[in-house]
Scaffold this motif. Structure first.
Motif, PDB file in Angstrom:
ATOM      1  N   ILE A  40     -10.757   4.551  -5.795  1.00  0.00           N
ATOM      2  CA  ILE A  40     -11.898   4.538  -4.870  1.00  0.00           C
ATOM      3  C   ILE A  40     -12.655   3.223  -4.990  1.00  0.00           C
ATOM      4  N   LEU A  41     -12.750   2.707  -6.189  1.00  0.00           N
ATOM      5  CA  LEU A  41     -13.491   1.460  -6.439  1.00  0.00           C
ATOM      6  C   LEU A  41     -12.540   0.264  -6.463  1.00  0.00           C
ATOM      7  N   ILE A  42     -11.736   0.112  -5.426  1.00  0.00           N
ATOM      8  CA  ILE A  42     -10.666  -0.889  -5.466  1.00  0.00           C
ATOM      9  C   ILE A  42     -10.780  -1.978  -4.400  1.00  0.00           C
ATOM     10  N   SER A  43     -11.489  -1.725  -3.342  1.00  0.00           N
ATOM     11  CA  SER A  43     -11.425  -2.619  -2.190  1.00  0.00           C
ATOM     12  C   SER A  43     -12.423  -3.770  -2.268  1.00  0.00           C
ATOM     13  N   ASP A  44     -11.928  -4.968  -2.005  1.00  0.00           N
ATOM     14  CA  ASP A  44     -12.807  -6.137  -1.879  1.00  0.00           C
ATOM     15  C   ASP A  44     -13.422  -6.199  -0.483  1.00  0.00           C
ATOM     16  N   ASP A  45     -12.842  -5.445   0.458  1.00  0.00           N
ATOM     17  CA  ASP A  45     -13.295  -5.466   1.845  1.00  0.00           C
ATOM     18  C   ASP A  45     -14.457  -4.511   2.115  1.00  0.00           C
ATOM     19  N   ILE A  46     -14.729  -3.613   1.171  1.00  0.00           N
ATOM     20  CA  ILE A  46     -15.789  -2.616   1.354  1.00  0.00           C
ATOM     21  C   ILE A  46     -16.870  -2.879   0.314  1.00  0.00           C
ATOM     22  N   ALA A  47     -18.116  -2.858   0.754  1.00  0.00           N
ATOM     23  CA  ALA A  47     -19.242  -3.116  -0.148  1.00  0.00           C
ATOM     24  C   ALA A  47     -19.192  -2.165  -1.343  1.00  0.00           C
ATOM     25  N   LEU A  48     -19.505  -2.688  -2.512  1.00  0.00           N
ATOM     26  CA  LEU A  48     -19.453  -1.891  -3.739  1.00  0.00           C
ATOM     27  C   LEU A  48     -20.349  -0.657  -3.642  1.00  0.00           C
ATOM     28  N   TRP A  49     -21.517  -0.788  -3.024  1.00  0.00           N
ATOM     29  CA  TRP A  49     -22.422   0.361  -2.929  1.00  0.00           C
ATOM     30  C   TRP A  49     -21.780   1.492  -2.143  1.00  0.00           C
ATOM     31  N   ARG A  50     -20.984   1.165  -1.118  1.00  0.00           N
ATOM     32  CA  ARG A  50     -20.294   2.196  -0.336  1.00  0.00           C
ATOM     33  C   ARG A  50     -19.217   2.875  -1.174  1.00  0.00           C
ATOM     34  N   GLN A  51     -18.508   2.094  -1.966  1.00  0.00           N
ATOM     35  CA  GLN A  51     -17.482   2.653  -2.832  1.00  0.00           C
ATOM     36  C   GLN A  51     -18.108   3.578  -3.889  1.00  0.00           C
ATOM     37  N   VAL A  52     -19.234   3.163  -4.434  1.00  0.00           N
ATOM     38  CA  VAL A  52     -19.912   3.974  -5.454  1.00  0.00           C
ATOM     39  C   VAL A  52     -20.397   5.289  -4.847  1.00  0.00           C
ATOM     40  N   ILE A  53     -20.971   5.251  -3.656  1.00  0.00           N
ATOM     41  CA  ILE A  53     -21.414   6.489  -3.002  1.00  0.00           C
ATOM     42  C   ILE A  53     -20.210   7.382  -2.688  1.00  0.00           C
ATOM     43  N   LEU A  55     -17.479   7.512  -4.410  1.00  0.00           N
ATOM     44  CA  LEU A  55     -17.087   8.099  -5.692  1.00  0.00           C
ATOM     45  C   LEU A  55     -18.017   9.255  -6.067  1.00  0.00           C
ATOM     46  N   ILE A  56     -19.293   9.100  -5.827  1.00  0.00           N
ATOM     47  CA  ILE A  56     -20.254  10.176  -6.107  1.00  0.00           C
ATOM     48  C   ILE A  56     -19.931  11.402  -5.253  1.00  0.00           C
ATOM     49  N   LEU A  57     -19.638  11.197  -3.979  1.00  0.00           N
ATOM     50  CA  LEU A  57     -19.259  12.320  -3.109  1.00  0.00           C
ATOM     51  C   LEU A  57     -17.972  12.982  -3.595  1.00  0.00           C
TER      52      LEU A  57
END
Length: 180
Positions: A40-53, A55-57
């Protein structure tokens, strides 16, 4: 022995939980993070905050898939039918998860609609003897359809867990099923 759950967490864990139930929820969440967090926390194309949210979901879906099976959570919702309907209505986790990770939304909307429709039907049959079997049918059919709609492994796992969480773990009165 059970622990009194803080009021803030009643919607997730009920009012009281056994140590084993709390350990099971925590273990499932840790396993989910360990197995899928890096995906989930792998993409350089997606903002880290979006990846973290996202992951929380994802962790929330995992936690609910286990917590909703417990006596404490089941008892909390068994006596609060309006809370049950609210829980079902508020579960947009899967669509938000897909949107945050820029996954194609259409399949996730279909899976969400199928799951919520199944949960509405099952909630209308709450505490009926055959509710658990019907929930099993809804989950199995949903799981069989998932690979036809979702190719992303993380999305596939999140979708399968979401269907299980909402249609089987939550919408079924497990204590009545055991005692009735």
């Amino acid at each position: 022995m059970t622990f009194q759950i803080p009021k803030l967490l009643h919607e997730v864990l009920g009012e009281r939980q056994s140590p084993l139930a709390l350990l099971a929820v925590a273990a499932a969440c840790v396993a989910g993070i360990g197995l899928w967090g890096q995906h989930i926390l792998i993409s350089d194309d997606i903002a880290l905050w979006r990846q973290v949210i996202a992951l929380i979901l994802f962790v929330d879906i995992i936690a609910g898939a286990v917590a909703n099976l417990t006596r404490g959570t089941n008892a909390f919702y068994a006596v609060r039918p309006l809370h049950r309907w609210g829980f079902i209505a508020l579960h947009i986790h899967l669509i938000a998860f897909a949107a945050l990770l820029d996954l194609p939304l259409a399949p996730y909307v279909v899976i969400w609609a199928y799951t919520i429709g199944g949960a509405i039907l099952l909630n209308a049959l709450f505490a009926r003897q055959d509710q658990r079997v019907l929930a099993g049918v809804i989950v199995v059919i949903g799981w069989m359809a998932l690979p036809l709609m979702v190719s992303d492994p993380v999305g596939l796992v999140a979708s399968a867990l979401f269907i299980f969480k909402v249609c089987y773990a939550f919408a079924v009165d497990h204590q009545k099923a055991v005692t009735g």
